[in-house]
Design an enzyme around this catalytic site. Structure first.
Site, short mmCIF file in Angstrom:
data_model
loop_
_atom_site.label_atom_id
_atom_site.label_comp_id
_atom_site.label_asym_id
_atom_site.label_seq_id
_atom_site.Cartn_x
_atom_site.Cartn_y
_atom_site.Cartn_z
N SER A 267 0.41 -3.75 4.92
CA SER A 267 1.42 -4.72 4.47
C SER A 267 1.76 -5.71 5.59
O SER A 267 1.89 -6.92 5.35
CB SER A 267 2.71 -3.98 4.10
N LYS B 254 -1.13 0.80 -10.31
CA LYS B 254 -1.66 0.57 -8.95
C LYS B 254 -3.16 0.28 -9.05
O LYS B 254 -3.65 -0.09 -10.10
CB LYS B 254 -1.36 1.78 -8.07
N ARG C 35 -6.90 5.24 -2.08
CA ARG C 35 -5.97 6.34 -1.77
C ARG C 35 -6.35 7.64 -2.51
O ARG C 35 -6.07 8.73 -2.04
CB ARG C 35 -4.53 5.93 -2.05
N ARG D 51 -2.68 6.05 -11.09
CA ARG D 51 -2.70 7.13 -10.09
C ARG D 51 -2.08 8.43 -10.60
O ARG D 51 -2.34 9.49 -10.02
CB ARG D 51 -2.00 6.68 -8.79
N ARG E 168 -4.53 -5.76 -13.29
CA ARG E 168 -3.16 -5.38 -12.88
C ARG E 168 -2.15 -6.42 -13.36
O ARG E 168 -2.46 -7.61 -13.47
CB ARG E 168 -3.12 -5.19 -11.36
N ASP F 287 3.05 4.62 -2.16
CA ASP F 287 1.60 4.75 -1.96
C ASP F 287 1.20 6.16 -1.52
O ASP F 287 0.02 6.48 -1.46
CB ASP F 287 1.12 3.73 -0.91
C1 S3P Z 1 3.03 -3.58 -0.90
C2 S3P Z 1 3.95 -3.18 -1.83
C3 S3P Z 1 3.74 -2.04 -2.75
C4 S3P Z 1 2.61 -1.15 -2.28
C5 S3P Z 1 1.41 -1.93 -1.85
C6 S3P Z 1 1.76 -2.87 -0.70
C7 S3P Z 1 3.34 -4.75 -0.04
O1 S3P Z 1 3.40 -2.55 -4.03
O2 S3P Z 1 2.26 -0.25 -3.30
O3 S3P Z 1 0.37 -1.06 -1.42
O4 S3P Z 1 2.64 -4.96 0.98
O5 S3P Z 1 4.29 -5.48 -0.36
P1 S3P Z 1 4.53 -2.93 -5.11
O6 S3P Z 1 5.26 -4.11 -4.64
O7 S3P Z 1 3.74 -3.22 -6.37
O8 S3P Z 1 5.39 -1.71 -5.25
#
Ligand code: S3P
Length: 425
Positions: free
Chosen positions: A20, A339, A385, A343, A119, A312
């Protein structure tokens, strides 16, 4: 990839950079005046897709392993790309970049791989359209490919129906190009890396409880970012260290931001032996070394506001539950259905294949721990994952476990199998 039971895991690992934070460092560097140096960048396929998108929009980005230099073009310096922007498997690239593209003075098309293009993107299209953005799903199904015709945006307050850092970040980034202050309130606080890092780049961002507010800046200013190790990647080795007999692992430099550390809270509830050393702060992002030892675990209930802080990590938590005494209930996690794969379905199917007493629910799963695991052929639908979770299961199961599509670990953790091998007794 084929895996068999190990005798134990011992040693230390440096966990690769946070996915992230790596995405955001490239994006914000690209929008800033000056040169941003990024250290410990995650060179996984998702973050490389982000680099590629910004290069296609005229930003000079040099990469030397985990060192990345971004020569920013300023807030209004992106150029119309000659081709569609390929976001690969990356939901973060797609949703965050859409907020940025909505405010440009050119048109773009975003598209990804088969999983990404299924998605839901309605969750970002809706608030962007409220801001006056021209964004549409090319096939009319609420998914990518997305066509975005950038324009000046209206500031809004958005009450998000989902606790999603991608949605929040998308709206805040569009807010950089709006005619006033833009704010987002979420039902539970999601990861706050965007808020913390925008501040480091000189943007006025306020956080108050579950609301974040951005004031559009004249310019953003380059800054140097050292990316902490990714707690979501560390999780596979945390779980491995806890469930594998004769194990003691030191995981160095792991990000422990409180909006991401739910895994540690759940492990503690389950009776895990994890200690922390060398706690440091990197511009608001805390890090620590985690020392993980084989532990006797008990079941727990995981739900409510903790969910976004470990979203995650849930497949790995489900595996932990399979090695705990008693029942574990995971609830309020319906987001797992959208996701990189569904999952809930994939975790439960693969656990059951390995002999675990597990069942899926609409918003989570119920796992009764204690059954011995046996090897199986694991289908991960190219979900990184799931591949890593069941690799850790495989080294704790009788017989042989085969992970199909195991190369998908490159999305977030290209060195995963090498590092696993380093620890094996
Ligand atoms: C992320 C937010 C999460 C996470 C993803 C990374 C990010 O997703 O599951 O792997 O970097 O902002 P969501 O915003 O859909 O919950």
């Amino acid at each position: 990839m084929k895996l068999t039971k190990v005798k134990g895991l011992q040693g230390e690992l440096s966990i690769p950079g946070d996915k992230s934070i790596s995405h955001r460092a490239v994006m914000f560097g690209a929008l800033s005046k000056g040169t941003t140096h990024i250290r410990n960048f995650l060179s996984g396929a998702d973050c490389l897709a982000t680099i590629d998108c910004f290069r296609k929009m005229g930003v000079e980005i040099k990469q030397d392993g985990t060192d990345v230099t971004v020569c920013g073009n300023g807030l209004h310096g992106l150029k119309k790309p000659n081709t569609i922007l390929d976001v690969g498997n990356s939901g973060t690239t797609t949703r965050l970049i859409s907020g940025i593209l909505a405010g440009q003075d050119f048109e773009t098309v975003l598209s990804g791989d088969a999983s990404l293009n299924k998605r839901p993107m309605g969750r970002i299209m809706k608030p962007l359209q409220m801001m006056g953005a021209d964004i549409e799903s090319a096939n009319g199904d609420g998914c990518a490919p997305l066509k975005i015709n950038g324009k000046m945006l209206k500031a809004i307050h958005y009450d998000s129906p989902v606790a999603s850092a991608q949605v929040k970040s998308c709206v805040l980034l569009a807010g950089l190009y709006a005619d006033g202050q833009t704010s987002v309130t979420e039902p539970a606080l999601s990861r706050n890396h965007t808020e913390l890092m925008l501040r480091a780049f000189g943007v006025d961002v306020k956080s108050s409880g579950k609301t974040a507010t951005v004031t559009p800046p004249q310019e953003m200013h380059a800054c140097d970012i050292t990316v902490p190790g990714d707690i979501s990647s560390a999780t596979f080795f945390i779980v491995a260290g806890l469930i594998t007999p004769n194990s003691c692992i030191r995981l160095k430099n792991v990000g422990i931001n409180p909006t991401r550390d739910g895994i540690l809270r759940v492990c503690k509830d389950m009776g895990a032996d994890i200690t922390m050393e060398n706690v440091e702060d990197h511009g608001g992002e805390p890090t620590a070394d985690l020392i993980v030892r084989t532990s006797k675990l008990k079941g727990t209930v995981v739900g409510g506001d903790v969910i976004p802080t470990l979203i995650d990590e849930i497949p790995a938590i489900a595996l932990l539950a399979a090695f705990a005494e008693g029942e574990t209930i995971i609830k309020d996690a319906q987001e797992l259905r959208v996701k990189e794969s569904d999952r809930i379905a994939l975790t439960v199917d693969n656990l059951v294949k390995m002999g675990v007493d597990a069942q899926g629910t609409e918003d989570g799963m119920i796992i009764c721990g204690g059954n011995p695991l046996h090897g199986a052929s694991i289908h991960c639908k190219y979900d990184h994952r799931i591949a890593m979770t069941f690799s850790i299961a495989g080294i704790n199961a009788g017989g042989e476990t085969v992970i199909e599509d195991s190369e998908c670990v490159d999305v977030s953790y290209p060195t995963f199998y090498e590092q696993l091998e380093q620890l094996r007794l």
